[in-house]
Design a protein around this motif. Structure first.
Motif, PDB file in Angstrom:
ATOM      1  N   ARG A  48      -2.701  -4.102  -7.333  1.00  0.00           N
ATOM      2  CA  ARG A  48      -1.303  -3.343  -6.052  1.00  0.00           C
ATOM      3  C   ARG A  48      -1.869  -4.778  -5.178  1.00  0.00           C
ATOM      4  N   GLN A  49      -2.899  -5.640  -5.037  1.00  0.00           N
ATOM      5  CA  GLN A  49      -3.140  -6.196  -4.344  1.00  0.00           C
ATOM      6  C   GLN A  49      -2.089  -7.488  -4.025  1.00  0.00           C
ATOM      7  N   ASN A  52       1.440  -6.164  -2.682  1.00  0.00           N
ATOM      8  CA  ASN A  52       0.773  -6.628  -1.491  1.00  0.00           C
ATOM      9  C   ASN A  52       2.225  -7.739  -0.558  1.00  0.00           C
ATOM     10  N   LYS A  57       9.270  -7.933  -5.407  1.00  0.00           N
ATOM     11  CA  LYS A  57       8.043  -7.058  -6.737  1.00  0.00           C
ATOM     12  C   LYS A  57       8.563  -7.478  -7.688  1.00  0.00           C
ATOM     13  N   TYR A 129      -0.870   4.095  -7.368  1.00  0.00           N
ATOM     14  CA  TYR A 129      -1.396   3.207  -5.600  1.00  0.00           C
ATOM     15  C   TYR A 129      -0.212   2.767  -5.093  1.00  0.00           C
ATOM     16  N   LEU A 131       2.230   1.373  -2.492  1.00  0.00           N
ATOM     17  CA  LEU A 131       2.275  -0.026  -1.539  1.00  0.00           C
ATOM     18  C   LEU A 131       2.371  -0.124  -0.555  1.00  0.00           C
ATOM     19  N   ASN A 132       2.390  -0.954   0.195  1.00  0.00           N
ATOM     20  CA  ASN A 132       3.066  -1.033   1.592  1.00  0.00           C
ATOM     21  C   ASN A 132       4.390  -0.847   1.994  1.00  0.00           C
ATOM     22  N   ASP A 133       5.198  -0.964   1.014  1.00  0.00           N
ATOM     23  CA  ASP A 133       6.614  -0.541   1.729  1.00  0.00           C
ATOM     24  C   ASP A 133       6.757   0.252   1.095  1.00  0.00           C
TER      25      ASP A 133
END
Length: 547
Positions: A48-49, A52, A57, A129, A131-133
């Motif tokens: 995940r890190q 992000n 991706k 998890y 993600l930011n998007d």
């Protein structure tokens, strides 16, 4: 007992080994599941890190995944569309918007889920998890479930269990023998002390019971001999059968009636008689139903009763009812003969009347003959009707239709029918009260008519006849009282007998048949009623019927 102890010990061993194997498999499975989940979470955090901070991706995902590991990576768009999967063709994969881990990650940022496959005996662990998007990265790993772990360990577990069971069987047999052999060698006929303290009370109890049983057996044998002596010498025939229909006891009278010779004990009822009705009734009694039948032997009639005994056998009792049957036959023949004899003079009287009508008799005698013929014909017809009614009431299969009737209405009809006769005798008729009773209207009319008619005939000028009807405590009470000549005490018990008259000369004068009160009693008995007489000479009579 030895088998039960061995079986019990082996069952305990087998159950213990099986539960232990299941428990260990469950522990190992929980440890494995925790290990897989922990590794997935740590790997998921790292991926995940990385994703992000990546610009593209889809380019980064293949780089951060490890194709040699058992972990499966899946990238899912906001709408559930699968953007990347390192194991399956994207064109074949459905939308994942309904997956539990995806929904939970969308809501809370992280999601977990376990899925079981009973067929493959596997379990898949999923972590997801957000993600930011807005997309979701999902990691999954498949391992054996609890059944798979247990199956893998089955061979070793079976080997250990077999060894333990064999060893336990040997030890159980030796221990059981050491326990059982001394118990088998206990002598219950002596007061020897038991080898085990725990069995001392049991041994004493058994010894006492054995002594009591011997006494009971001796007492039972004495009672059996006494019962056989009593049954063997009574006049009535008796047969005792067990529940299999085998004779336990049969006296000489019963064997004589059945035409059997020799000892009947141990034989079936079929061996004693081939009478179909007797066999059928015996079978019904063996099934718990009491019944009876008529049986004829040597011009004698017997009533045979079949009664289930407390021990689920059958008691067959032969009672000689020849006298009762003969008396019943004579009574019925008497009624039929009397009726027949009375019809003959009645026909003759009718013939004389026809002669008078044809002008054969002298005109001067017409009136006298007509009055005599009318009087005698009326009396004879009344007598015949009463006898025929009694005959019908005596029949067991006499069909009587019953309905709800108002006794007050019946009494009023009787009053209207006898009013002319009452006026001629100077007697006042009264009716009081009322009640509804389920009965035959014609029979109740006959009952009240006979009572009121007697009250008029045996009354005095200026007297009264009163019919009182009432309900009390679920009973219907009909009372007919008069102020007439009364009935002496010594005659009150016999007034209900057929053709019985207290004052024969007065009965002849008033036209009585001697059957009225007998009819009253028979009708009352049909409906379960009871008749009571209260009377005192010169003060009147009161007859009460309680239904």
């Amino acid at each position: 007992m030895q088998k039960k102890i061995n079986s019990g010990m082996m069952l305990i061993v087998f159950t213990s080994v099986t539960l232990l194997a299941l428990l260990l498999s469950l522990v190992f499975y929980n440890l494995l599941a925790d290990s897989v989940k922990t590794a997935l979470r740590e790997n998921g955090y790292n991926v995940r890190q990385t994703l992000n901070i990546a610009n593209d991706k889809l380019e980064i995902v293949p780089v951060v995944t490890n194709p040699k590991s058992d972990v499966r990576y899946t990238l899912i768009a906001k709408d559930g569309t699968v953007l990347y999967d390192d194991r399956y063709d994207l064109s074949l994969m459905p939308n994942h918007s309904d997956r539990e881990e995806f929904i939970e990650a969308q809501e809370t940022g992280e999601g977990e889920c376990n899925r079981h496959s009973d067929t493959l005996r596997e379990e898949s662990f999923y972590v997801a998890y957000l993600l930011n998007d807005g997309s979701v990265i999902r990691l999954s790993q498949t391992s054996k479930n609890i059944f798979g772990v247990f199956s893998a360990a089955l061979a070793g577990t079976a080997a250990v269990a077999s060894a333990v069971i064999v060893l336990s069987a040997i030890l159980a047999k030796r221990i059981t023998n050491r326990i059982i052999v001394p118990i088998n060698n206990i002598d219950m006929d002596t007061d020897e002390i038991a080898i085990y303290d725990e069995l001392a009370m049991f041994q004493r109890t058994i010894t006492n019971y054995r002594r009591q049983v011997k006494l009971k057996i001796a007492e039972t044998e004495q009672k059996s001999e006494l019962m056989n002596a009593i049954i063997g010498n009574i006049k009535e025939g008796i047969i005792l059968l067990n529940r299999q229909g085998i004779v336990i006891t049969a006296n000489k009278s019963a064997l004589k009636l059945l035409g059997c010779e020799g000892d009947a004990i141990g034989r079936t009822i079929l061996e004693l008689t081939r009478e179909s009705d007797m066999l059928k009734n015996t079978n019904d009694a063996l099934h718990g139903n009491s019944c009876d039948m008529q049986f004829a032997y040597n011009s004698k009639n017997y009533q045979v009763f079949f009664s289930p005994s407390p021990e689920n056998g059958v008691i067959v009792l032969f009672l000689d009812v020849s006298d009762r049957t003969a008396a019943e036959k004579l009574r019925k023949e008497f009624t039929a003969n009397v009726s027949h004899e009375l019809k003959t003079p009645l026909t003759s009287i009718s013939g004389y009347a026809e002669m008078m009508a044809d002008g054969i008799a002298k005109p001067s005698d017409y009136i006298l003959f007509a009055k005599k013929i009318k009087t005698e014909a009326g009396r004879l017809i009344l007598l015949v009707d009463d006898i025929l009614l009694l005959s019908r009431l005596d029949e067991d299969n006499y069909n009587i239709e019953s309905n709800e009737i108002n006794i007050r209405d019946v009494s009023e009809n009787v009053k209207n029918a006898l009013s002319a006769k009452a006026d001629a005798c100077g007697v006042l008729l009264n009716t009081e009260g009322g009640a509804v009773l389920k009965a035959n209207a014609n029979l109740m009319y006959e009952l009240i008519y006979n009572l009121v008619d007697n009250g008029i005939k045996y009354n005095r000028p200026g007297g009264e006849v009163t019919v009182r009807i009432s309900n009390a405590e679920n009973r219907t009470v009909i009372t007919v009282s008069d102020t007439g000549i009364g009935i002496p005490k010594e005659h009150q018990n016999r007034v209900f007998e057929r053709f019985y008259r207290v004052d024969k000369s007065r009965a002849k004068k008033t036209g009585g048949t001697g059957l009225g009160l007998s009819i009253v009693k028979h009708i009352a008995m049909i409906y379960g009623g009871t008749v009571y007489v209260e009377s005192e000479p010169g003060k009147g009579t009161k007859i009460t019927i309680i239904f």
